[in-house]
Design a protein around this motif. Structure first.
Motif, short mmCIF file in Angstrom:
data_model
loop_
_atom_site.label_atom_id
_atom_site.label_comp_id
_atom_site.label_asym_id
_atom_site.label_seq_id
_atom_site.Cartn_x
_atom_site.Cartn_y
_atom_site.Cartn_z
N ASN A 113 0.82 -1.22 0.00
CA ASN A 113 0.00 0.00 0.00
C ASN A 113 0.85 1.26 0.00
O ASN A 113 0.55 2.21 -0.73
CB ASN A 113 -0.93 0.01 1.21
N HIS A 134 -7.03 1.61 6.68
CA HIS A 134 -5.87 1.14 7.45
C HIS A 134 -4.70 2.14 7.36
O HIS A 134 -4.54 2.84 6.36
CB HIS A 134 -5.42 -0.22 6.90
N HIS A 209 -8.52 -8.48 4.79
CA HIS A 209 -9.32 -9.31 5.69
C HIS A 209 -10.46 -10.05 4.99
O HIS A 209 -11.24 -10.73 5.65
CB HIS A 209 -9.86 -8.44 6.85
N THR A 241 -3.54 -9.04 1.33
CA THR A 241 -2.34 -9.46 2.06
C THR A 241 -2.35 -10.98 2.24
O THR A 241 -3.40 -11.63 2.16
CB THR A 241 -2.25 -8.77 3.44
N LYS A 244 -2.43 -13.13 6.62
CA LYS A 244 -3.62 -13.29 7.47
C LYS A 244 -4.27 -14.64 7.12
O LYS A 244 -3.77 -15.67 7.55
CB LYS A 244 -4.52 -12.07 7.29
N GLY A 250 3.37 -11.34 3.22
CA GLY A 250 3.43 -10.64 1.95
C GLY A 250 2.04 -10.20 1.49
O GLY A 250 1.07 -10.26 2.25
#
Ligand SMILES: Cc1ncc(COP(=O)(O)O)c(C=O)c1O
Length: 402
Positions: A113, A134, A209, A241, A244, A250
């Motif tokens: 980002n 975020h 997420h 991402t 998670k 990464g």
């Protein structure tokens, strides 16, 4: 003469008085969703290992094979000699998985980002950002030097006003979490894309997420909202991402090929940083296979979510109506959030209190994150502990000061 470190002593002391000091624990996985934190076993609702893949033997074995084949370091930036067969295969597989033409793999979501946004817009452009985005989207926006407009969270009328007000900008980029990291709610992507089309703007979504958790086969938020591989909107830039739900590390940015080619040259966090270790890319390739095949992990998450929702029904904090794995309990002030976290911990359960600056002042919360590693009995135990805590505090009105 004053000791030069006095200034930091005072700054850290101020964090203490404001209840904003963090203390890291030394954490190691035990069985299931239990973690050993500073030597003590705790049933944890704390991490983002939503599908329970971070310790999976297939991923561990893929990493070991990757290390044996390629060593442990990429040795250079991907644009020098740090882009190997594992990275190349991973990028192809990620693009195919989410149904976009091309993907670029970054060593961290923060890097993706903070590197991609300044590559996409610059001075003279407009970047339009949801108020709850975020931190690394915010940092990327600031680094870009574009004019930033922040619109009220998920408010489509406010977004449209911002698009109208920025009509004179050379390029416009709307930026949002697809699933908000601390609230767990979803951005209305179809409405946002329709607005972007109408106003000739691009849409950048961060699906940190949603990837793995939502959509058909875990393909993420685009799939959740009904976007299909053959019919992806051309103005869409998708980022997710991989530390998670994917359980490794990464991130990637995906979109039309020329845009990804441009990012490869202009995202400074890609161009000027050592590539991720190839063993990590191999572990991710193994993870993608499990994400796609093992629907039971997502089904388990939904069952846990419904159980939690039913359990919280009689308590002062309504569960948010979101299909995501993030289920916050809103407390308000940091002291209440910390007190509830401590009370749960005394009962062997770890739900982290989230305080400013991670969330806005006055919106401290407990962030329950669910994982396919949890059982229904784990959720029942959490609900029972919350109930017992409230009973002990002698109140059932929100927010409890314990
Ligand atoms: C929405 C969002 N984007 C990006 C990141 C950063 O990703 P990473 O941890 O891979 O740097 C996070 C959190 O870690 C996040 O919650």
């Amino acid at each position: 003469m004053a000791d030069p470190s006095d200034v930091f002593d005072a700054a850290v002391a101020a964090l203490d008085t404001q209840l904003l000091r963090r203390r890291r624990r030394v954490v190691a996985p035990l069985a299931g969703a239990t973690l050993q934190a500073d030597g003590r076993p705790l049933l944890a609702f704390a991490g983002n290992d939503y599908l329970g893949l971070a310790q999976h033997p297939a991923l561990v074995e893929a990493a070991q094979r990757g290390a044996a084949r390629y060593g442990v370091g990429a040795t250079a930036s991907p644009v020098i000699c740090g882009h190997g067969p594992a990275h190349a295969a991973l990028e192809d597989e990620l693009a195919r998985f989410v149904g976009l033409p091309r993907a670029l793999y970054f060593y961290a979501g923060y890097a993706a980002n903070s590197g991609a946004l300044p590559a996409l817009v610059e001075r003279g452009d407009a970047l339009i950002s949801d108020a709850l985005n975020h931190a690394c989207l915010i940092d990327g926006a600031r680094l870009s030097r574009a004019d930033i407009t922040v619109y009220a969270h998920n408010d489509m009328a406010a977004l449209e006003r911002a698009l109208i007000a920025t009509q004179g900008a050379r390029r416009r980029l709307v930026v949002a979490d697809a699933v908000f990291s601390m609230d767990g709610d979803l951005a209305p992507l179809p409405d946002m894309l329709a607005l972007c089309e109408r106003h000739d703007a691009w849409l950048y979504v961060d699906d940190a997420h949603g990837f793995g958790v939502l959509g058909q086969g875990g393909r993420g938020s685009l799939s959740h909202w009904g976007f299909t591989p053959g019919a992806m909107p051309p103005r869409l830039i998708y980022m997710a991402t991989l530390g998670k739900a994917a359980g490794v590390a990464g991130a990637f940015v995906a979109g039309v090929p020329s845009l990804v080619e441009w990012l490869m040259h202009k995202a400074r966090t890609y161009f000027f940083a050592t590539g991720a270790p190839p063993m990590i890319a191999e572990a991710l390739r193994a993870s993608l296979l499990l994400i796609e095949r093992e629907d039971w992990r997502r089904e388990r998450l939904q069952a846990l979510r419904l159980r939690l929702r039913a359990g919280l029904a009689g308590l002062p904090w309504p569960a948010p109506a979101t299909p995501s794995a993030i289920q916050p309990l809103m407390l308000g002030d940091s002291a209440s959030a910390l007190a509830l976290m401590d009370a749960l911990e005394m009962q062997g359960i770890w739900v982290p209190a989230i305080r400013p600056p991670t969330v806005a002042e006055g919106t401290a919360r407990l962030r329950i994150s669910l994982s396919a590693l949890h059982s229904l009995a784990d959720v029942d135990r959490l609900v029972a502990a919350l109930t017992a805590t409230i009973a002990a505090a002698g109140t059932n009105t929100a927010p409890p000061r314990i």
